[in-house]
Design a protein around this motif. Structure first.
Motif, mmCIF file in Angstrom:
data_model
loop_
_atom_site.group_PDB
_atom_site.id
_atom_site.type_symbol
_atom_site.label_atom_id
_atom_site.label_comp_id
_atom_site.label_asym_id
_atom_site.label_seq_id
_atom_site.Cartn_x
_atom_site.Cartn_y
_atom_site.Cartn_z
ATOM 1 N N LEU A 221 11.990 0.024 -6.789
ATOM 2 C CA LEU A 221 11.603 0.838 -5.630
ATOM 3 C C LEU A 221 10.085 0.968 -5.661
ATOM 4 N N PHE A 222 9.420 0.447 -4.637
ATOM 5 C CA PHE A 222 7.964 0.546 -4.516
ATOM 6 C C PHE A 222 7.686 1.452 -3.322
ATOM 7 N N THR A 223 7.268 2.701 -3.605
ATOM 8 C CA THR A 223 7.184 3.692 -2.535
ATOM 9 C C THR A 223 5.879 4.467 -2.535
ATOM 10 N N ASP A 224 5.412 4.795 -1.340
ATOM 11 C CA ASP A 224 4.288 5.713 -1.183
ATOM 12 C C ASP A 224 4.716 7.083 -1.708
ATOM 13 N N VAL A 225 3.761 7.846 -2.201
ATOM 14 C CA VAL A 225 4.080 9.183 -2.713
ATOM 15 C C VAL A 225 4.194 10.182 -1.570
ATOM 16 N N VAL A 226 3.184 10.212 -0.704
ATOM 17 C CA VAL A 226 3.125 11.203 0.369
ATOM 18 C C VAL A 226 3.606 10.570 1.669
ATOM 19 N N MET A 227 4.751 11.048 2.171
ATOM 20 C CA MET A 227 5.322 10.557 3.424
ATOM 21 C C MET A 227 5.957 11.713 4.169
ATOM 22 N N PRO A 228 6.041 11.608 5.491
ATOM 23 C CA PRO A 228 6.733 12.656 6.247
ATOM 24 C C PRO A 228 8.230 12.645 5.948
ATOM 25 N N GLN A 229 8.888 13.746 6.187
ATOM 26 C CA GLN A 229 10.338 13.927 6.028
ATOM 27 C C GLN A 229 10.773 13.978 4.559
ATOM 28 N N MET A 230 10.454 12.942 3.793
ATOM 29 C CA MET A 230 10.877 12.888 2.398
ATOM 30 C C MET A 230 9.791 12.198 1.585
ATOM 31 N N ASP A 231 9.290 12.872 0.530
ATOM 32 C CA ASP A 231 8.225 12.248 -0.247
ATOM 33 C C ASP A 231 8.801 11.239 -1.243
ATOM 34 N N GLY A 232 7.915 10.487 -1.884
ATOM 35 C CA GLY A 232 8.346 9.415 -2.767
ATOM 36 C C GLY A 232 9.148 9.881 -3.964
ATOM 37 N N PHE A 250 5.159 3.956 -7.832
ATOM 38 C CA PHE A 250 4.592 4.768 -6.764
ATOM 39 C C PHE A 250 3.229 4.206 -6.349
ATOM 40 N N ALA A 251 2.855 4.462 -5.107
ATOM 41 C CA ALA A 251 1.526 4.097 -4.610
ATOM 42 C C ALA A 251 0.944 5.303 -3.896
ATOM 43 N N SER A 252 -0.355 5.526 -4.075
ATOM 44 C CA SER A 252 -0.983 6.669 -3.413
ATOM 45 C C SER A 252 -2.494 6.500 -3.358
ATOM 46 N N LEU A 272 0.297 2.955 -8.603
ATOM 47 C CA LEU A 272 -0.681 1.966 -8.155
ATOM 48 C C LEU A 272 -1.615 2.640 -7.165
ATOM 49 N N GLN A 273 -2.905 2.613 -7.478
ATOM 50 C CA GLN A 273 -3.899 3.321 -6.672
ATOM 51 C C GLN A 273 -4.209 2.549 -5.393
ATOM 52 N N LYS A 274 -4.186 3.232 -4.253
ATOM 53 C CA LYS A 274 -4.638 2.627 -2.995
ATOM 54 C C LYS A 274 -6.154 2.815 -2.853
ATOM 55 N N PRO A 275 -6.860 1.854 -2.261
ATOM 56 C CA PRO A 275 -6.360 0.545 -1.820
ATOM 57 C C PRO A 275 -6.172 -0.383 -3.009
ATOM 58 N N PHE A 276 -5.086 -1.151 -3.007
ATOM 59 C CA PHE A 276 -4.829 -2.066 -4.113
ATOM 60 C C PHE A 276 -5.010 -3.506 -3.643
ATOM 61 N N THR A 277 -5.312 -4.374 -4.586
ATOM 62 C CA THR A 277 -5.486 -5.794 -4.290
ATOM 63 C C THR A 277 -4.153 -6.513 -4.463
ATOM 64 N N PRO A 278 -3.992 -7.689 -3.857
ATOM 65 C CA PRO A 278 -2.771 -8.471 -4.086
ATOM 66 C C PRO A 278 -2.528 -8.744 -5.567
ATOM 67 N N SER A 279 -3.595 -9.015 -6.315
ATOM 68 C CA SER A 279 -3.452 -9.282 -7.740
ATOM 69 C C SER A 279 -2.927 -8.060 -8.485
ATOM 70 N N ALA A 280 -3.475 -6.872 -8.168
ATOM 71 C CA ALA A 280 -3.041 -5.646 -8.837
ATOM 72 C C ALA A 280 -1.568 -5.373 -8.561
ATOM 73 N N LEU A 281 -1.141 -5.568 -7.318
ATOM 74 C CA LEU A 281 0.260 -5.341 -6.958
ATOM 75 C C LEU A 281 1.162 -6.335 -7.686
ATOM 76 N N GLU A 287 4.923 -6.359 -14.425
ATOM 77 C CA GLU A 287 4.901 -5.549 -15.638
ATOM 78 C C GLU A 287 6.127 -4.635 -15.705
ATOM 79 N N LEU A 288 6.475 -4.024 -14.575
ATOM 80 C CA LEU A 288 7.615 -3.096 -14.561
ATOM 81 C C LEU A 288 8.955 -3.832 -14.646
ATOM 82 N N LEU A 289 9.034 -5.006 -14.040
ATOM 83 C CA LEU A 289 10.304 -5.721 -14.011
ATOM 84 C C LEU A 289 10.544 -6.523 -15.288
#
Length: 294
Positions: A221-232, A250-252, A272-281, A287-289
Motif C-alpha cells: 500500500l503506497f498512500t499519501d498521509v494527509v487526505m480528505p475523508q480518510m487519512d493514510g 507513506f508519502a507526505s 517517502l518525502q515529497k517531492p520524490f524522484t522516480p529513483s527514490a520511489l 526495499e520494502l518488498l
C-alpha cells in the motif's frame, strides 16, 4: 532561538527543534533569517488558537532536476532546508495561492497586517532561496525554506537513472494519492517498472478496490498521509485488517519529524518525502518488498 520561542509562543504550544548534524553554511543575513523564523512561528501560533505542536527542523538536501519539476523557479543543486510545521487550522487551495501576497491576511481586523509571510518570501528570495507551503484544511501547515549551500559541489547533481536502470518487480501495489498529477506520475512509473498498480484518489475508493479483489493479495500500500475523508494511517489500518501481509509506504510533503511529533504516524514507519524522484520511489518500493525483484 530555541529557548526564546516557547516563551514567545506560550505554554500551550509544544515546540520541538530538530537541528541537523553537519549542517552546511549558507550566505544570508542572520538577523533576517531570525525574522523569517519568528514570522513563521507567530503565524503558526495564530493558526493554533487552542494550542498545538510546532516543529522546526533543518537538513542538508540535494534537489535533482526531476525533484524541482513542479517548482520551475527552484533550480537543482545543494540546499539547506528549514522546515516549520504546525498542527493548526491549515489552508484552503485559494489561501495557499495568495499566502505570500503583501497585505493578504485571513485574520480579523487589527489582528494582522498581511506582511509577515510576504516579508519571509522577500527575505528568502533576496538570499537566493525559495519558500513554499504545504497545507490541508484542518491538517496543519508546513513551510519549507530552501537556501543554497555556500559551497556547491563542482560536479552538477547526477541525473536520475532511466526507468530501465531502476529496480523492478511484478508485485501488486495499491496507490492512493489525492493529487491527480502525482497519482498519474507514480502510477505510470510503477507500471513501467513491471508492477501491477491499482490507483485510487482517496481512502474510500481504495477500500472499494480492495473489496473487489476479495482474497487476492496486495503486496504494498503506497498512500499519501494527509487526505480528505480518510487519512493514510486509518486507511493502512483498514487494509492490513483484511490483508495483514501488506507492506505500507507513506508519502507526505510534511517532514517525518513533524509527522511523528504531531502523532500522525508512529516512529519507524516507512515514509517517502515529497517531492520524490522516480529513483527514490523505485528503490524505496523495492526495499520494502524485499529482494525478489530484478
Amino acid at each position: 532561538m530555541k529557548d526564546m520561542l516557547p516563551h514567545l509562543l506560550g505554554s500551550d504550544v509544544d515546540v520541538r527543534v530538530v537541528p541537523a548534524v553537519g549542517l552546511k553554511l549558507v550566505k544570508a543575513d542572520a538577523g533576517q533569517i531570525e525574522q523569517v523564523m519568528m514570522n513563521m512561528a507567530i503565524n503558526a501560533r495564530d493558526a493554533m488558537p487552542n494550542g498545538g505542536k510546532l516543529t522546526l527542523e533543518t537538513a542538508n538536501v540535494t534537489l535533482s532536476e526531476e525533484g524541482v519539476g513542479r517548482h520551475p523557479e527552484l533550480k537543482s543543486g545543494d540546499y539547506v532546508l528549514l522546515a516549520v510545521t504546525d498542527t493548526g487550522t491549515g489552508m484552503s487551495a485559494e489561501v495557499k495561492q495568495r499566502v505570500f501576497e503583501p497585505f493578504f491576511t485571513t485574520k480579523g481586523v487589527g489582528k494582522g497586517t498581511g506582511l509577515g509571510l510576504a516579508t519571509c518570501h522577500g527575505i528568502v528570495k533576496q538570499s537566493g532561496g525559495h519558500i513554499n507551503v504545504y497545507s490541508e484544511p484542518g491538517k496543519g501547515t508546513t513551510f519549507k525554506v530552501y537556501l543554497p549551500q555556500l559551497e556547491q559541489r563542482r560536479e552538477s547533481p547526477s541525473k536520475q537513472p532511466a526507468p530501465s536502470d531502476l529496480p523492478r518487480g511484478t508485485e501488486t501495489i495499491l496507490l492512493v494519492e489525492d493529487d491527480p498529477a502525482l497519482r498519474e506520475m507514480a502510477s505510470m512509473l510503477l507500471q513501467r517498472l513491471g508492477y501491477s498498480v491499482l490507483a485510487a484518489a482517496n481512502g474510500m475508493n481504495a477500500l472499494s478496490l480492495v473489496e473487489q479483489r476479495g482474497k487476492e493479495s496486495i503486496d504494498l500500500l503506497f498512500t499519501d498521509v494527509v487526505m480528505p475523508q480518510m487519512d493514510g494511517r486509518k486507511l493502512s489500518d483498514r487494509v492490513r485488517a483484511l490483508h495483514p501481509e501488506t507492506k505500507v509506504l507513506f508519502a507526505s510533503a510534511y517532514t517525518e519529524n513533524a509527522i511523528v511529533h504531531q502523532g500522525v504516524l508512529d516512529p519507524g514507519v516507512s515514509l517517502l518525502q515529497k517531492p520524490f524522484t522516480p529513483s527514490a520511489l523505485a528503490h524505496k518500493v523495492r526495499e520494502l518488498l524485499g529482494a525478489g525483484g530484478t
